[in-house]
Scaffold this active site. Structure first.
Site, short mmCIF file in Angstrom:
data_model
loop_
_atom_site.label_atom_id
_atom_site.label_comp_id
_atom_site.label_asym_id
_atom_site.label_seq_id
_atom_site.Cartn_x
_atom_site.Cartn_y
_atom_site.Cartn_z
N ASP A 27 0.82 -1.22 0.00
CA ASP A 27 0.00 0.00 0.00
C ASP A 27 0.86 1.27 0.00
OD1 ASP A 27 0.95 -0.43 2.58
OD2 ASP A 27 -1.01 -0.81 3.45
N HIS A 53 -7.10 -5.41 10.66
CA HIS A 53 -6.89 -5.06 9.25
C HIS A 53 -5.57 -5.65 8.74
CE1 HIS A 53 -4.76 -0.94 10.22
NE2 HIS A 53 -3.86 -1.86 10.01
N ASN A 64 -7.21 -3.76 14.91
CA ASN A 64 -8.62 -4.06 14.59
C ASN A 64 -8.74 -5.21 13.57
OD1 ASN A 64 -7.76 -2.88 12.23
ND2 ASN A 64 -9.31 -1.27 12.18
N GLU A 66 -9.64 -2.31 5.88
CA GLU A 66 -10.26 -2.15 7.19
C GLU A 66 -11.45 -3.11 7.34
OE1 GLU A 66 -8.84 -0.49 9.42
OE2 GLU A 66 -7.84 1.28 8.60
P1 PGA Z 1 2.53 -1.98 12.68
O1 PGA Z 1 1.28 -1.89 11.72
O2 PGA Z 1 3.45 -2.99 12.09
O3 PGA Z 1 3.12 -0.59 12.65
O4 PGA Z 1 2.01 -2.39 14.03
C1 PGA Z 1 0.66 -3.07 11.33
C2 PGA Z 1 -0.56 -2.76 10.52
O5 PGA Z 1 -1.31 -1.83 10.86
O6 PGA Z 1 -0.78 -3.46 9.51
#
Ligand code: PGA
Length: 240
Positions: A67, A137, A135, A142
């Site tokens: 992304d 995702h 959450n 999301e």
């Molecule tokens: P993080 O993010 O590795 O910074 O915890 C993970 C994500 O939100 O996919």
């Protein structure tokens, strides 16, 4: 799903690196699906160290990233293109033209998504690295994102904007939307390597491994993948 629980972040990163190295050694032209965020940084450090010490080559390796923020140019300090160069690509012998990520500055979002989907259709990931949001995702998909989704533009939720604001000077500077691979693009990978660490990921990890397969928890789609490995530390595994 194969679940590997490690004592801490460093062990999680070392184990992930072992699997990554296996993929690169088995096929020097492999397609690596890569992720940004705090979680995979230890894996990338191991790849850089091994490249320096043992000369593992990435000369013919190709990559696709999950992304990118909409509206940030690739040379912006908070863009994911920049993150990948800083944390991995600049320290390997990979060729820049073999690395792929959505163009955050594309003026026509629909054609940029179509371009990326066509690229992914011709470049099945030998392995796809993933982190997981608290959450549930994966990438910027999301809760509520259809399992059949392909690359699309998402409006970021307030909680994601808040989480990601730690890397920006001001919360107002966080882009409001992003390009992301969809869940179907992720599921096409031959192998999935999902990493999680820390107690704030324990609920999401439960949903990923033991919860109902539901679009309310995007990561739960991975229960349907035939070669998915979760590596998580004890804190993230607390509810398993
Ligand atoms: P993080 O993010 O590795 O910074 O915890 C993970 C994500 O939100 O996919």
């Amino acid at each position: 799903m194969k679940v590997i629980v490690t004592k801490n972040y460093d062990e999680m990163s070392a184990k992930a690196f072992e699997i990554m190295l296996g993929v690169v050694k088995a096929n020097p032209r492999a397609v690596l699906g890569l992720a940004t965020g705090s979680t995979p940084i230890g894996l990338y450090r191991n790849m850089v160290r091994d490249h320096k010490e043992n000369g593992t080559s990435y000369r013919e390796i190709r990559t696709v990233n999950l992304d990118e923020y909409a509206g940030l140019p690739a040379d912006h300090a908070q863009s994911y293109a920049h993150f990948m160069r800083e944390n991995l690509f600049d320290m390997l012998d990979i060729r820049k033209e073999n690395t792929n990520i959505e163009n955050g500055m594309a003026s026509d979002a629909a054609s940029e998504c179509a371009r990326y989907n066509a690229l992914l259709d011709g470049m099945q990931q030998d392995v796809q690295v993933l982190g997981i949001g608290s959450n549930g995702h994966i990438a910027f998909n999301e809760p509520g994102t259809p399992f059949g989704s392909v690359t699309h533009v998402v409006e970021l939720t307030e909680s994601t904007i808040r989480d990601n604001s730690r890397l920006f000077d001001r919360i107002e500077d966080v882009p409001r939307s992003a390009f992301t691979m969809g869940l179907k693009n992720i599921m096409q990978a031959k192998k999935i390597l999902i990493l999680a660490n820390g107690a704030n990921k324990a609920d999401a990890v439960y949903g990923l491994v033991k919860g109902e397969v539901t679009e309310k928890v995007p990561a739960s789609v991975l229960q349907l993948h035939n070669d998915c490995v979760l590596i998580c530390d004890e804190a993230a595994a607390a509810r398993l």
